[in-house]
Scaffold this active site. Sequence first.
Site, mmCIF file in Angstrom:
data_model
loop_
_atom_site.group_PDB
_atom_site.id
_atom_site.type_symbol
_atom_site.label_atom_id
_atom_site.label_comp_id
_atom_site.label_asym_id
_atom_site.label_seq_id
_atom_site.Cartn_x
_atom_site.Cartn_y
_atom_site.Cartn_z
ATOM 1 N N ASP A 188 -17.898 -31.929 -6.742
ATOM 2 C CA ASP A 188 -17.760 -31.071 -7.922
ATOM 3 C C ASP A 188 -18.174 -31.790 -9.209
ATOM 4 O O ASP A 188 -17.458 -31.750 -10.216
ATOM 5 C CB ASP A 188 -16.308 -30.591 -8.087
ATOM 6 C CG ASP A 188 -15.703 -30.037 -6.814
ATOM 7 O OD1 ASP A 188 -16.455 -29.448 -6.019
ATOM 8 O OD2 ASP A 188 -14.483 -30.189 -6.623
ATOM 9 N N GLU A 355 -17.454 -19.330 -6.424
ATOM 10 C CA GLU A 355 -16.745 -20.261 -7.311
ATOM 11 C C GLU A 355 -17.741 -21.041 -8.157
ATOM 12 O O GLU A 355 -18.952 -20.829 -8.097
ATOM 13 C CB GLU A 355 -15.903 -21.233 -6.485
ATOM 14 C CG GLU A 355 -16.701 -22.086 -5.519
ATOM 15 C CD GLU A 355 -15.827 -22.849 -4.538
ATOM 16 O OE1 GLU A 355 -14.610 -22.599 -4.491
ATOM 17 O OE2 GLU A 355 -16.371 -23.695 -3.794
#
Length: 465
Positions: A188, A355
């Site tokens: 991420d 997401e």
Amino acid sequence: MRFRSMLAVSALAASFVVVLTGAPAYAATLPTGARSLEAVNYPGRYVRHLDSLGRIDAVTSGSTAQVKQDATFTVVNGLASPACYSFQTKSGLFLRHRDYRLRVDANTGDAVFRADATFCAVDGSVAGSVALTSYNYPARRIRHRDYALWLDTYQDTAAFRADSSFRIAAPWAPKTSAGPVIPGLFADPHIANFGGRYYLYPTTDGYAGWSGTYYKAFSSTDLVNWTDHGVILDHGPDVSWADNSAWAPAVAAKNGRYYLYFSGGAASGNTAKQLGVAVADAPTGPFRDALGRPLVTSGQFSGGQAIDPMVFTDDDGRSYLYWGQGVARVVPLNADMVSFDAAQVRTITPSGYNEAPFVFKRNGTYYLMWSENDTRSEDYRVAYATGTSPLGPWTKRGVVLSKRLDVGVRGPGHHSVVQAPGTDTWYVAYHRFAVPAGNGTNRETAIDRMEFNGDGTIRPIVPTL
């Protein structure tokens, strides 16, 4: 020269060393990146794995490529502690102890494995050498007995000190690929440029259930050589409302300060995820929780999960907070960067969205990017849309980053984008399954160029090793 070619050449010269700033609470530090470990009292014998078991064996320039590979480890962030180290094989396994015997195994991510695979460095028996103590059995050190590697209780003898000391040497099998840009398991990644220097803020990966608790910051001037600035926020001691699930940090600069937006939750009880914001006077922290409570609470808005925040600041100085898994949301932030009017929250979920929303602006066009599918799937990927304002409306343009099985790249996604200052050169940072043995909780960070067509659409991004 293409960015991927520049990275590969520079990586070979730099050996992907990550410089550690701030000494840990141990007597020695190790350089991260590919390394080999030579026994101090048996010059020419190196730590290696053979049929999964750890030992010291002779390695020479005439040894086979397999022997050289088995005697090469990547020194990475400690799976159980950022103050210590773990040792990853070229095949993606980790050196660990089991029943006090050293071996290599796949990271399961549970607390026991992470502790068994973490070692802390202390000074060795001769100048420049190190000894490796067990993270979970600190009275025991890695040592060789009859050329086999064991975890033995420390003995204050010259023989034991020699048997448990190793010189850090150049790797027998040097790294030849551009990625991962940060050695070890990180996911991420949020990439940004502050004051002409690049910064990476990733999730610390390798935990079962993504249960990590802290964030680190890395910085670079060339996107190749990265400085590790250590832990910048730890949910345990630093966040009163979360002690687990330190996910997807993003940092924005404003008002002469730096704001870290993050996801967090509790390890037990109500484990629902919430969004927080922390503040610091420097991009490398240390950050402190700005509110002492969540910025967005679980269930505050119906549908989706409160994770994956990012902030885009438009040319007029207005900043917007984006977030959400399952549902994508946006809201203008107040000038203080730590509050907003809940009545202005807008849902902007595009088709295929899962997401990791990310927004940037180029030549007057706004780009909304996101990840599709599940991060545990090799089909995790990045798609995007364009719009005329930070709030949309958005026109979906398609997928621009996806797996490349011919080189072993699986699950590339949860990306971020940065523009090289003063240029129209753009880069994308993203995670992928660690190559070759990774999965949805063992991921690594890569960077590639992102280029545009004449009409402003994004060209397909080819993930590289």
